[in-house]
Scaffold this motif. Structure first.
Motif, PDB file in Angstrom:
ATOM      1  N   LEU A 243      -9.213   6.186 -11.241  1.00  0.00           N
ATOM      2  CA  LEU A 243     -10.162   5.857 -12.317  1.00  0.00           C
ATOM      3  C   LEU A 243      -9.504   5.010 -13.405  1.00  0.00           C
ATOM      4  O   LEU A 243     -10.188   4.304 -14.149  1.00  0.00           O
ATOM      5  CB  LEU A 243     -10.725   7.144 -12.920  1.00  0.00           C
ATOM      6  N   LEU A 244      -8.194   5.085 -13.504  1.00  0.00           N
ATOM      7  CA  LEU A 244      -7.462   4.322 -14.516  1.00  0.00           C
ATOM      8  C   LEU A 244      -7.031   2.943 -14.005  1.00  0.00           C
ATOM      9  O   LEU A 244      -6.633   2.094 -14.806  1.00  0.00           O
ATOM     10  CB  LEU A 244      -6.209   5.097 -14.951  1.00  0.00           C
ATOM     11  N   LEU A 245      -7.116   2.736 -12.692  1.00  0.00           N
ATOM     12  CA  LEU A 245      -6.613   1.502 -12.086  1.00  0.00           C
ATOM     13  C   LEU A 245      -7.750   0.521 -11.768  1.00  0.00           C
ATOM     14  O   LEU A 245      -8.896   0.929 -11.568  1.00  0.00           O
ATOM     15  CB  LEU A 245      -5.856   1.831 -10.800  1.00  0.00           C
ATOM     16  N   PRO A 246      -7.431  -0.772 -11.682  1.00  0.00           N
ATOM     17  CA  PRO A 246      -8.445  -1.785 -11.329  1.00  0.00           C
ATOM     18  C   PRO A 246      -8.731  -1.777  -9.830  1.00  0.00           C
ATOM     19  O   PRO A 246      -8.210  -0.939  -9.087  1.00  0.00           O
ATOM     20  CB  PRO A 246      -7.777  -3.089 -11.761  1.00  0.00           C
ATOM     21  N   GLU A 247      -9.518  -2.721  -9.379  1.00  0.00           N
ATOM     22  CA  GLU A 247      -9.900  -2.790  -7.968  1.00  0.00           C
ATOM     23  C   GLU A 247      -8.697  -3.087  -7.079  1.00  0.00           C
ATOM     24  O   GLU A 247      -8.560  -2.518  -5.997  1.00  0.00           O
ATOM     25  CB  GLU A 247     -10.971  -3.868  -7.774  1.00  0.00           C
TER      26      GLU A 247
ATOM     27  N   ASP B 100      -9.361   7.601   2.508  1.00  0.00           N
ATOM     28  CA  ASP B 100      -9.387   6.198   2.933  1.00  0.00           C
ATOM     29  C   ASP B 100     -10.762   5.555   2.804  1.00  0.00           C
ATOM     30  O   ASP B 100     -10.896   4.334   2.880  1.00  0.00           O
ATOM     31  CB  ASP B 100      -8.869   6.063   4.362  1.00  0.00           C
ATOM     32  N   GLN B 101     -11.797   6.349   2.599  1.00  0.00           N
ATOM     33  CA  GLN B 101     -13.132   5.782   2.363  1.00  0.00           C
ATOM     34  C   GLN B 101     -13.204   5.092   1.011  1.00  0.00           C
ATOM     35  O   GLN B 101     -14.003   4.185   0.795  1.00  0.00           O
ATOM     36  CB  GLN B 101     -14.188   6.890   2.442  1.00  0.00           C
ATOM     37  N   TRP B 102     -12.318   5.536   0.089  1.00  0.00           N
ATOM     38  CA  TRP B 102     -12.392   5.056  -1.292  1.00  0.00           C
ATOM     39  C   TRP B 102     -11.212   4.175  -1.684  1.00  0.00           C
ATOM     40  O   TRP B 102     -11.323   3.378  -2.609  1.00  0.00           O
ATOM     41  CB  TRP B 102     -12.464   6.262  -2.248  1.00  0.00           C
ATOM     42  N   VAL B 103     -10.083   4.343  -1.008  1.00  0.00           N
ATOM     43  CA  VAL B 103      -8.894   3.573  -1.385  1.00  0.00           C
ATOM     44  C   VAL B 103      -8.101   3.210  -0.127  1.00  0.00           C
ATOM     45  O   VAL B 103      -8.014   4.013   0.819  1.00  0.00           O
ATOM     46  CB  VAL B 103      -7.996   4.362  -2.367  1.00  0.00           C
ATOM     47  N   ASP B 104      -7.551   2.012  -0.114  1.00  0.00           N
ATOM     48  CA  ASP B 104      -6.751   1.546   1.015  1.00  0.00           C
ATOM     49  C   ASP B 104      -5.408   1.047   0.492  1.00  0.00           C
ATOM     50  O   ASP B 104      -5.360   0.117  -0.312  1.00  0.00           O
ATOM     51  CB  ASP B 104      -7.481   0.418   1.752  1.00  0.00           C
ATOM     52  N   VAL B 105      -4.342   1.685   0.930  1.00  0.00           N
ATOM     53  CA  VAL B 105      -2.990   1.292   0.521  1.00  0.00           C
ATOM     54  C   VAL B 105      -2.230   0.836   1.756  1.00  0.00           C
ATOM     55  O   VAL B 105      -2.090   1.588   2.721  1.00  0.00           O
ATOM     56  CB  VAL B 105      -2.237   2.456  -0.162  1.00  0.00           C
ATOM     57  N   ASP B 106      -1.775  -0.406   1.729  1.00  0.00           N
ATOM     58  CA  ASP B 106      -0.941  -0.928   2.811  1.00  0.00           C
ATOM     59  C   ASP B 106       0.515  -0.640   2.443  1.00  0.00           C
ATOM     60  O   ASP B 106       1.100  -1.308   1.588  1.00  0.00           O
ATOM     61  CB  ASP B 106      -1.160  -2.436   2.958  1.00  0.00           C
ATOM     62  N   PHE B 107       1.100   0.356   3.093  1.00  0.00           N
ATOM     63  CA  PHE B 107       2.441   0.788   2.724  1.00  0.00           C
ATOM     64  C   PHE B 107       3.519  -0.191   3.181  1.00  0.00           C
ATOM     65  O   PHE B 107       4.668  -0.070   2.763  1.00  0.00           O
ATOM     66  CB  PHE B 107       2.708   2.186   3.288  1.00  0.00           C
TER      67      PHE B 107
ATOM     68  N   ASP C  67     -12.455   1.087  -3.956  1.00  0.00           N
ATOM     69  CA  ASP C  67     -13.872   0.923  -4.263  1.00  0.00           C
ATOM     70  C   ASP C  67     -14.069   1.302  -5.735  1.00  0.00           C
ATOM     71  O   ASP C  67     -13.735   2.408  -6.147  1.00  0.00           O
ATOM     72  CB  ASP C  67     -14.685   1.856  -3.357  1.00  0.00           C
ATOM     73  N   VAL C  68     -14.568   0.367  -6.523  1.00  0.00           N
ATOM     74  CA  VAL C  68     -14.762   0.630  -7.952  1.00  0.00           C
ATOM     75  C   VAL C  68     -16.252   0.675  -8.303  1.00  0.00           C
ATOM     76  O   VAL C  68     -16.628   0.527  -9.459  1.00  0.00           O
ATOM     77  CB  VAL C  68     -14.044  -0.420  -8.824  1.00  0.00           C
ATOM     78  N   SER C  69     -17.085   0.896  -7.309  1.00  0.00           N
ATOM     79  CA  SER C  69     -18.521   1.008  -7.554  1.00  0.00           C
ATOM     80  C   SER C  69     -18.816   2.292  -8.329  1.00  0.00           C
ATOM     81  O   SER C  69     -18.008   3.229  -8.329  1.00  0.00           O
ATOM     82  CB  SER C  69     -19.282   1.030  -6.228  1.00  0.00           C
ATOM     83  N   PRO C  70     -19.977   2.365  -9.001  1.00  0.00           N
ATOM     84  CA  PRO C  70     -20.343   3.598  -9.710  1.00  0.00           C
ATOM     85  C   PRO C  70     -20.335   4.830  -8.813  1.00  0.00           C
ATOM     86  O   PRO C  70     -19.946   5.914  -9.263  1.00  0.00           O
ATOM     87  CB  PRO C  70     -21.748   3.289 -10.230  1.00  0.00           C
ATOM     88  N   SER C  71     -20.741   4.673  -7.555  1.00  0.00           N
ATOM     89  CA  SER C  71     -20.748   5.832  -6.648  1.00  0.00           C
ATOM     90  C   SER C  71     -19.331   6.326  -6.384  1.00  0.00           C
ATOM     91  O   SER C  71     -19.087   7.537  -6.298  1.00  0.00           O
ATOM     92  CB  SER C  71     -21.442   5.477  -5.331  1.00  0.00           C
TER      93      SER C  71
ATOM     94  N   ALA D 142     -19.754   7.140 -14.929  1.00  0.00           N
ATOM     95  CA  ALA D 142     -19.504   6.346 -13.724  1.00  0.00           C
ATOM     96  C   ALA D 142     -20.059   4.932 -13.859  1.00  0.00           C
ATOM     97  O   ALA D 142     -19.525   3.988 -13.274  1.00  0.00           O
ATOM     98  CB  ALA D 142     -20.115   7.038 -12.513  1.00  0.00           C
ATOM     99  N   TYR D 143     -21.129   4.793 -14.628  1.00  0.00           N
ATOM    100  CA  TYR D 143     -21.749   3.481 -14.828  1.00  0.00           C
ATOM    101  C   TYR D 143     -21.208   2.779 -16.068  1.00  0.00           C
ATOM    102  O   TYR D 143     -21.550   1.620 -16.318  1.00  0.00           O
ATOM    103  CB  TYR D 143     -23.270   3.627 -14.942  1.00  0.00           C
ATOM    104  N   ASP D 144     -20.389   3.456 -16.828  1.00  0.00           N
ATOM    105  CA  ASP D 144     -19.820   2.868 -18.043  1.00  0.00           C
ATOM    106  C   ASP D 144     -18.647   1.956 -17.674  1.00  0.00           C
ATOM    107  O   ASP D 144     -17.758   2.345 -16.905  1.00  0.00           O
ATOM    108  CB  ASP D 144     -19.332   3.992 -18.969  1.00  0.00           C
ATOM    109  N   THR D 145     -18.648   0.754 -18.219  1.00  0.00           N
ATOM    110  CA  THR D 145     -17.558  -0.188 -17.928  1.00  0.00           C
ATOM    111  C   THR D 145     -16.230   0.293 -18.481  1.00  0.00           C
ATOM    112  O   THR D 145     -15.168  -0.171 -18.060  1.00  0.00           O
ATOM    113  CB  THR D 145     -17.876  -1.575 -18.514  1.00  0.00           C
ATOM    114  N   GLU D 146     -16.252   1.221 -19.426  1.00  0.00           N
ATOM    115  CA  GLU D 146     -15.033   1.757 -20.014  1.00  0.00           C
ATOM    116  C   GLU D 146     -14.728   3.160 -19.487  1.00  0.00           C
ATOM    117  O   GLU D 146     -14.110   3.979 -20.172  1.00  0.00           O
ATOM    118  CB  GLU D 146     -15.148   1.779 -21.536  1.00  0.00           C
TER     119      GLU D 146
END
Length: 289
Positions: A119-123, A177-184, A192-196, A234-238
């Motif tokens: 939640l603290l990180l960008p896309e 992995d549905q929400w975040v993908d890290v290539d180690f 995924d930074v969508s509101p959902s 979740a819908y707040d840009t901040e």
């Protein structure tokens, strides 16, 4: 200095035996007995008692004592982020024992740290930045980071332990992995930074963090529902700033109470010596910078 944490089933009995065996580890509180030590331990949010600057086998250690109940509560709810924050980083477990509740709480603490960090990180971000965010959670809002702590502390923790961070969090990341993908291999990551997606992470944050957000949104005097608050966030840009602010509140409160407690548990002279060591380390870091 090596930091140790002892989880005690019965802190009163633990302090009774330890004061008898190692009285010099304690401040003047040893003269007041184990009940006084236990009372001081339970003061403040962190509920941990530290003996510091203890010489053992040509080394100097600092060790804390926390009850099993308080240990599990902080891991699950982030009441203080004091013990749970330490366990966001790689640690060496000196004694494993079969306790299902503790194992579950330790695992849940890692998931909570990952949800909060995302939640603290960008896309798009790097694996190193993710590790830095995970390691920094328990230092956000700590007044000692402004004066008294090494400014490079978090970076130093991460740089020399990247492999350990990976082994700690890779299983957790793969389950999300549905929400975040890290290539180690490349060290690159996307989420995924969508509101959902944000709502998913918000719903799985520890209770103290969620209740803080509810309290903040209820400042207008109206009665709000937690579910509605989290959906709005979740819908707040901040959204990330809102989460960060609540983390800072938790850490700030526990850092102040633990510092006050430290004067009692360490005594005046040890407190001055310990603080001087911290400031000296901070100044060396600033000079390098």
């Amino acid at each position: 200095m090596v930091d140790l944490i002892f989880v005690a089933e019965n802190p009163l009995s633990w302090h009774t035996a330890n004061i008898e065996r190692n009285p010099k580890h304690y401040s003047f509180l040893r003269y007041m007995g184990s009940k006084a030590a236990t009372t001081v331990q339970n003061f403040g949010a962190a509920k941990i008692y530290f003996n510091t600057l203890v010489p053992v086998n040509n080394a100097v250690i600092k060790y804390g004592v926390v009850s099993r109940e308080s240990f599990i509560e902080d891991l699950l709810d982030w009441n203080s982020l004091y013990v749970s924050g330490r366990l966001h980083k790689p640690v060496l477990v000196l004694q494993n024992y079969d306790d299902g509740d503790i194992k579950m709480a330790l695992e849940q603490n890692l998931y909570s740290a990952l949800h909060a960090s995302l939640l603290l990180l960008p896309e798009s971000f790097t694996e190193e930045r993710l590790c830095h965010t995970l390691a920094s959670l328990s230092y956000r809002g700590d007044f000692r980071m402004k004066f008294g702590e090494d400014r490079s502390k978090v970076s130093n923790i991460v740089k020399c332990q990247m492999e350990h961070f990976r082994s700690l969090y890779e299983p957790v990341i793969k389950r999300l992995d549905q929400w975040v993908d890290v290539d180690f291999l490349s060290g690159k990551a996307e989420q995924d930074v969508s509101p959902s997606a944000k709502l998913y992470h918000l719903n799985l944050l520890p209770k103290t963090l969620q209740m803080g957000m509810l309290e903040e949104w209820s400042c207008d005097g109206k009665c709000h529902d937690l579910e509605d608050i989290l959906r709005a966030a979740a819908y707040d840009t901040e959204c990330g700033d809102l989460v960060n602010a609540e983390i800072e509140k938790i850490v700030n409160q526990s850092s102040w109470s633990q510092s006050i407690k430290g004067v009692l548990t360490a005594g005046i002279f040890k407190s001055i010596k310990y603080s001087a060591m911290k400031v000296s380390k901070m100044m060396k870091s600033l000079n390098k910078t």
